[in-house]
Design an enzyme around this catalytic site. Sequence first.
Site, PDB file in Angstrom:
ATOM      1  N   GLU A 152      41.702  36.007  52.511  1.00 26.60           N
ATOM      2  CA  GLU A 152      41.803  36.563  53.863  1.00 26.60           C
ATOM      3  C   GLU A 152      40.584  36.250  54.743  1.00 26.60           C
ATOM      4  O   GLU A 152      39.964  37.160  55.304  1.00 26.60           O
ATOM      5  CB  GLU A 152      42.071  38.075  53.785  1.00 26.60           C
ATOM      6  CG  GLU A 152      43.334  38.343  52.969  1.00 26.60           C
ATOM      7  CD  GLU A 152      43.637  39.827  52.746  1.00 26.60           C
ATOM      8  OE1 GLU A 152      42.890  40.678  53.267  1.00 26.60           O
ATOM      9  OE2 GLU A 152      44.622  40.117  52.052  1.00 26.60           O
ATOM     10  N   ASN A 193      43.441  31.870  50.324  1.00 32.00           N
ATOM     11  CA  ASN A 193      44.631  32.720  50.355  1.00 32.00           C
ATOM     12  C   ASN A 193      44.574  33.626  51.577  1.00 32.00           C
ATOM     13  O   ASN A 193      43.508  34.128  51.935  1.00 32.00           O
ATOM     14  CB  ASN A 193      44.612  33.582  49.073  1.00 32.00           C
ATOM     15  CG  ASN A 193      45.901  34.285  48.769  1.00 32.00           C
ATOM     16  OD1 ASN A 193      46.960  33.664  48.772  1.00 32.00           O
ATOM     17  ND2 ASN A 193      45.828  35.589  48.504  1.00 32.00           N
ATOM     18  N   GLU A 257      51.913  36.567  47.053  1.00 29.93           N
ATOM     19  CA  GLU A 257      52.008  38.040  47.001  1.00 29.93           C
ATOM     20  C   GLU A 257      53.324  38.512  47.608  1.00 29.93           C
ATOM     21  O   GLU A 257      53.352  39.474  48.391  1.00 29.93           O
ATOM     22  CB  GLU A 257      50.827  38.676  47.754  1.00 29.93           C
ATOM     23  CG  GLU A 257      49.469  38.231  47.246  1.00 29.93           C
ATOM     24  CD  GLU A 257      48.289  38.942  47.905  1.00 29.93           C
ATOM     25  OE1 GLU A 257      48.488  39.967  48.593  1.00 29.93           O
ATOM     26  OE2 GLU A 257      47.160  38.456  47.731  1.00 29.93           O
ATOM     27  N   ASP A 259      56.473  40.246  48.778  1.00 30.23           N
ATOM     28  CA  ASP A 259      57.309  41.448  48.734  1.00 30.23           C
ATOM     29  C   ASP A 259      58.034  41.548  50.067  1.00 30.23           C
ATOM     30  O   ASP A 259      57.615  40.934  51.054  1.00 30.23           O
ATOM     31  CB  ASP A 259      56.535  42.731  48.373  1.00 30.23           C
ATOM     32  CG  ASP A 259      55.255  42.955  49.141  1.00 30.23           C
ATOM     33  OD1 ASP A 259      55.123  42.442  50.277  1.00 30.23           O
ATOM     34  OD2 ASP A 259      54.367  43.664  48.620  1.00 30.23           O
TER      35      ASP A 259
HETATM   36  O1  9MR Z   1      48.088  45.823  45.514  1.00 25.63           O
HETATM   37  C1  9MR Z   1      46.760  46.153  45.872  1.00 25.63           C
HETATM   38  C2  9MR Z   1      46.672  47.662  46.014  1.00 25.63           C
HETATM   39  O2  9MR Z   1      46.893  48.291  44.782  1.00 25.63           O
HETATM   40  C3  9MR Z   1      45.339  48.033  46.581  1.00 25.63           C
HETATM   41  O3  9MR Z   1      45.315  49.413  46.851  1.00 25.63           O
HETATM   42  C4  9MR Z   1      45.079  47.249  47.856  1.00 25.63           C
HETATM   43  C5  9MR Z   1      43.757  47.557  48.475  1.00 25.63           C
HETATM   44  O4  9MR Z   1      43.534  46.770  49.613  1.00 25.63           O
HETATM   45  O5  9MR Z   1      45.143  45.868  47.565  1.00 25.63           O
HETATM   46  C6  9MR Z   1      46.400  45.504  47.169  1.00 25.63           C
HETATM   47  O6  9MR Z   1      46.518  44.115  47.078  1.00 25.63           O
HETATM   48  C7  9MR Z   1      46.208  43.368  48.241  1.00 25.63           C
HETATM   49  C8  9MR Z   1      45.716  42.028  47.785  1.00 25.63           C
HETATM   50  O7  9MR Z   1      44.637  42.185  46.934  1.00 25.63           O
HETATM   51  C9  9MR Z   1      45.351  41.125  48.962  1.00 25.63           C
HETATM   52  N1  9MR Z   1      46.409  41.014  49.897  1.00 25.63           N
HETATM   53  C10 9MR Z   1      47.004  42.267  50.345  1.00 25.63           C
HETATM   54  C11 9MR Z   1      47.428  43.113  49.143  1.00 25.63           C
HETATM   55  C12 9MR Z   1      48.112  44.378  49.612  1.00 25.63           C
HETATM   56  O8  9MR Z   1      47.209  45.202  50.289  1.00 25.63           O
END
Ligand code: 9MR
Length: 443
Positions: A152, A193, A257, A259
């Site tokens: 990001e 990413n 990722e 969904d």
């Molecule tokens: O799935 C992850 C969640 O359990 C965490 O609380 C969250 C914190 O920011 O991060 C989630 O995963 C993220 C990923 O690492 C990067 N892209 C966005 C995802 C969803 O927030």
Amino acid sequence: MLRRLTAAAALLAAALTATPAAAADTPLRDLAEARGIYLGTAVTAGKLTGGYADVAGAQFGSVTPGNEMKWGSVEPTRGAYDWAGADRVVAFAEAHGQQVRGHTLVWHSQLPSWVSDGTWTADQLRTVMTDHIAAEAGRYKGRVDHWDVVNEPLNEDGTLRQSVFGATLGESYIADAFRAARAADPAAKLYLNDYSTDAIGAKSDGMYNLVKRLLAQGVPVDGVGFQAHLILGQVPASLEANLRRFADLGVDVAITELDIRMPLPATAEKLDRQKADYAAVLRACLAVTRCAGVTVWGFTDSDSWIPDFFPGEGAATPYDENLNPKPAHAGIAGTLAPVTPPAPGVCSVTYAVSSQWTGGFTAQVTLRNTGTAALAGWTVRWTQPAGQRVTQAWNATVTQTGAEVTATPLPYNTTLPPGGTVSFGFNGAWTGTNPPPAALTCT
Ligand code: 9MR
């Protein structure tokens, strides 16, 4: 980093005789592998037991720790590492012959406060960052297939995010991070990413230009990850073209990722729409040769971040909270189903010269599916009888060796429904006479 080529080969052989029912029972990971991609999932280390572990291990060919490899998880205090969760996911992957997507080495979020709130000179922060990369990527050297090296990095308008890294080091931190990761684990594929880069637009343009700049500087960027946190009914129409333009830069691409969230409650209608949406994303990856794979961000609704972050929304993954497959699962399986060449006699083909001039001509070839099942892939062959040469073609890939010409589909006309037709054309060169081929065959 185990490979299961034998399973893929066996599946490919079996595919020729597979019935739809047998294909439906084939694990998703094997269907994906036979089509040349991996299907992965994010997992939570602490849940890797019982039915959750059974589905994760059986159905997915790659795992990403959802949180366990983030900086805040592994190095909450400077120099004090906790690898327990990350070790558990990597060991699970190795026990199940799965690939690992390491996520993530440098990210502005889930960063320990000693990093985000520290007062750093540029040199200090660069050293902190590259030390962290050396420690983490070094620990898992040879055991992680794909690393999200930087996650990001961009703002919504495609400019550099002013995270502690961006603000202190400028864009150079990205190049330094990739070089440190390459040094720590030369075998891992290194990815940039981001989210909201799935469609062609300002943010993905920013990513595209960033990748171009990095490659021009010789930075070891192997791939670009597209998170694809999507909204029901909103799979971007430009997803495939977007993946392709990055691939054309000479990097791999992956959906990292995926969904697809919906307003709750989930209804049969919404779940059906979601099935089509999952299928569309899988199709886009399959259509782009350099798309390495698709990872879902949690495979069950009981392990999804969506309800916590988007109140009132959820049901975003392919399995429900009780680990029952949802229609989206069938959408994925159906899209990954083996491509079988059509049996002889199920297509017809016509050839017509539509214009001709001194030395040149244009011909149209039309293929019709005369069978009762869809053709998933086709090949048309003919022999040029009088030395004609194909010089340029459209709507198909046309190659000529000696007098033998072979035409194969492009991604958008690979599948031909019963009764459907595909037309393609070519320009040719001729001298003397320009007779049509005696016969054209299609298979
Ligand atoms: O799935 C992850 C969640 O359990 C965490 O609380 C969250 C914190 O920011 O991060 C989630 O995963 C993220 C990923 O690492 C990067 N892209 C966005 C995802 C969803 O927030």
